[in-house]
Design an enzyme around this catalytic site. Structure first.
Site, short mmCIF file in Angstrom:
data_model
loop_
_atom_site.label_atom_id
_atom_site.label_comp_id
_atom_site.label_asym_id
_atom_site.label_seq_id
_atom_site.Cartn_x
_atom_site.Cartn_y
_atom_site.Cartn_z
N ARG A 174 -23.50 8.63 14.70
CA ARG A 174 -23.12 8.50 13.29
C ARG A 174 -21.69 7.96 13.23
NH1 ARG A 174 -27.79 9.80 13.04
NH2 ARG A 174 -28.73 11.45 11.78
N MET A 206 -7.40 3.50 10.14
CA MET A 206 -6.65 2.32 9.67
C MET A 206 -5.67 1.83 10.74
SD MET A 206 -5.86 3.06 5.68
CE MET A 206 -7.05 2.65 4.41
N GLY A 207 -4.89 0.82 10.35
CA GLY A 207 -3.85 0.32 11.26
C GLY A 207 -3.71 -1.19 11.29
N ARG A 208 -4.62 -1.89 10.58
CA ARG A 208 -4.65 -3.35 10.61
C ARG A 208 -4.70 -3.87 12.06
NH1 ARG A 208 -5.49 -5.19 6.10
NH2 ARG A 208 -5.53 -7.26 7.01
N GLY A 254 0.85 -1.20 0.00
CA GLY A 254 0.00 0.00 0.00
C GLY A 254 0.87 1.24 0.00
N GLY A 307 5.14 -7.44 4.05
CA GLY A 307 4.95 -8.37 2.93
C GLY A 307 6.05 -8.18 1.89
N ILE A 344 1.91 3.24 7.03
CA ILE A 344 1.26 4.22 7.91
C ILE A 344 0.91 3.56 9.24
CG2 ILE A 344 0.29 5.63 6.04
CD1 ILE A 344 -2.49 4.32 6.83
N ASP A 345 0.84 2.21 9.27
CA ASP A 345 0.37 1.50 10.47
C ASP A 345 1.38 1.53 11.62
OD1 ASP A 345 -1.73 0.86 8.78
OD2 ASP A 345 -0.96 -1.14 8.32
O1 F6P Z 1 -1.19 -1.29 5.69
C1 F6P Z 1 -1.65 -0.05 5.28
C2 F6P Z 1 -3.13 -0.03 5.11
O2 F6P Z 1 -3.51 1.28 4.78
C3 F6P Z 1 -3.92 -0.56 6.31
O3 F6P Z 1 -3.99 0.38 7.36
C4 F6P Z 1 -5.23 -0.90 5.66
O4 F6P Z 1 -5.92 -1.91 6.35
C5 F6P Z 1 -4.80 -1.40 4.32
O5 F6P Z 1 -3.53 -0.87 4.05
C6 F6P Z 1 -5.75 -1.02 3.21
O6 F6P Z 1 -5.30 -1.61 2.03
P1 F6P Z 1 -5.92 -1.31 0.60
O7 F6P Z 1 -5.35 0.00 0.14
O8 F6P Z 1 -5.48 -2.44 -0.22
O9 F6P Z 1 -7.40 -1.22 0.76
#
Ligand code: F6P
Length: 364
Positions: free
Chosen positions: A282, A184-186, A11, A119, A141-142
């Site tokens: 919301r 985000m952040g996984r 990403g 990865g 970014i995570d």
């Molecule tokens: O690992 C970076 C990240 O932005 C995560 O925070 C997020 O879950 C993922 O990539 C989103 O990936 P994509 O751009 O494939 O939707």
């Protein structure tokens, strides 16, 4: 002429262009070095015709302020899992790594710098084991790589998430609402935690601390008096209730292996409603806004340090290593010792304690 090839994989992330610029500028200080860029990670090498561009000083001039990556990226496939369509329309995955290494040899490439997340660095290590002269530069970014104190892109994402909290506060206040921000952040709660503290949220839900919905509601109730009040919840996309799992779905995109984490905010809103809590709610999913736009000053600086170090590692032939930030130094660490090791938020850390100290509930 010596040649180093640069690829950006996984990403995208604010700061990638600053790394590319730093590599090119540093290489320009040596005699006889040329920098090539492979388009769309290693796809550029494996495509027919090959998609590789010359990265010279003119090409990289001023790009440190630009988001994204001028050479493109992908988080699908790769040299070890190249999608090939079968006659029936389904896909199988071919290992084209040997072919890629041979092609790099024909192109006169002496070394490769692979800028990417965990990865991509697993791919770097596997290519190194096959004899490729390769160096890794971490990005995400995570901020979830154990090897490095910070990755570039993280601070920019935190800034964007914090500004989102600031904006939600004003509208939540006007409407006496609970507004929920999904970031985000996984599997890591770094962005959520930092944005919750910087923005002053009441509740922060992160994967490292599974939440009890009754505890979340307890904190919300404290913020409302006879229907008046407001509250902000920052929830990480990978957050989960006690005994529950992440909210996500398998992607149908060819070659995309990650589970797509979506729906954490919608789920928690529903769970809160089911407790009988009455205020309006919301949800906002910040999504890819966190990865777009210009990198902040911190990320440009860290990315520049990473780029210069990576090229200097090429000069020293420190292959099989990755650049890392170990305060206050930029160091080289062996790829095989650092890949696959996640850095998660420690629930006993000083930042969590500070957050609790200002009344942020983690739903525990
Ligand atoms: O690992 C970076 C990240 O932005 C995560 O925070 C997020 O879950 C993922 O990539 C989103 O990936 P994509 O751009 O494939 O939707």
């Amino acid at each position: 002429m010596n040649r180093v090839l640069v690829a950006t994989g996984g990403g995208d992330c604010p700061g990638l262009n600053a790394v590319i610029r730093a590599i090119v500028k540093r290489a320009g200080q040596e005699k006889n070095w040329e920098v090539l860029g492979s388009i769309q990670a290693f796809d550029g090498i494996l495509s027919e015709p090959t998609e590789v561009i010359l990265l010279d000083e003119k090409k990289v001039s001023g790009i440190h302020v630009r988001g994204g990556t001028i050479i493109g990226t992908t988080n699908k496939g790769g040299p070890f899992a190249w999608p090939v369509k079968r006659a029936d329309g389904t896909y199988e995955y071919a290992d084209r790594s040997d072919e890629m290494i041979r092609k790099l040899g024909f192109m006169g490439v002496d070394a490769v710098i692979n800028i990417g997340g965990d990865g991509s660095q697993k791919i770097s290590q596997a290519l190194y084991e096959k004899g490729l002269n390769i160096i890794g530069v971490p990005k995400t970014i995570d901020n979830d790589l154990q090897a490095t104190d910070f990755t570039f892109g993280f601070q920019t994402a935190v800034q964007i998430a914090t500004e989102a909290v600031d904006k939600l506060v004003t509208t939540a206040q006007s409407h006496n609402r609970v507004l929920i921000l999904e970031v985000m952040g996984r599997e890591a709660g770094w962005i959520a935690l930092h944005a919750a503290v910087a923005g002053g949220a009441e509740v922060c839900l992160i994967p490292e601390i599974p939440y009890d919905i009754n505890k979340v509601v307890e904190r919300l109730e404290q913020r409302f008096n006879r229907g008046k009040g407001f509250a902000i919840i920052v929830i990480a996309e990978g957050a989960k209730p006690v005994g529950g799992d992440v909210s996500g779905q398998k992607s149908s995109e060819v070659g995309y292996e990650n589970l797509r984490l979506i729906g954490a905010a919608a789920r928690v809103m529903n769970e809160i409603k089911q407790t009988g809590f009455e205020a309006d709610m919301r949800e906002t999913v910040l999504g890819h806004l966190q990865r777009g736009g210009i990198p902040n000053a911190y990320d440009r600086i860290l990315a520049t340090e990473f780029g210069v170090k990576a090229f200097e590692m090429v000069l020293k032939k420190q292959y099989g290593y990755m650049v890392a930030y170990r305060h206050p130094d930029i160091v080289a660490v062996p790829l095989k010792e650092v890949i696959g090791i996640e850095k998660l938020v420690n629930p006993d850390s000083s930042l969590i304690k500070a957050a609790r100290g200002i009344g942020i509930s983690f739903g525990d």
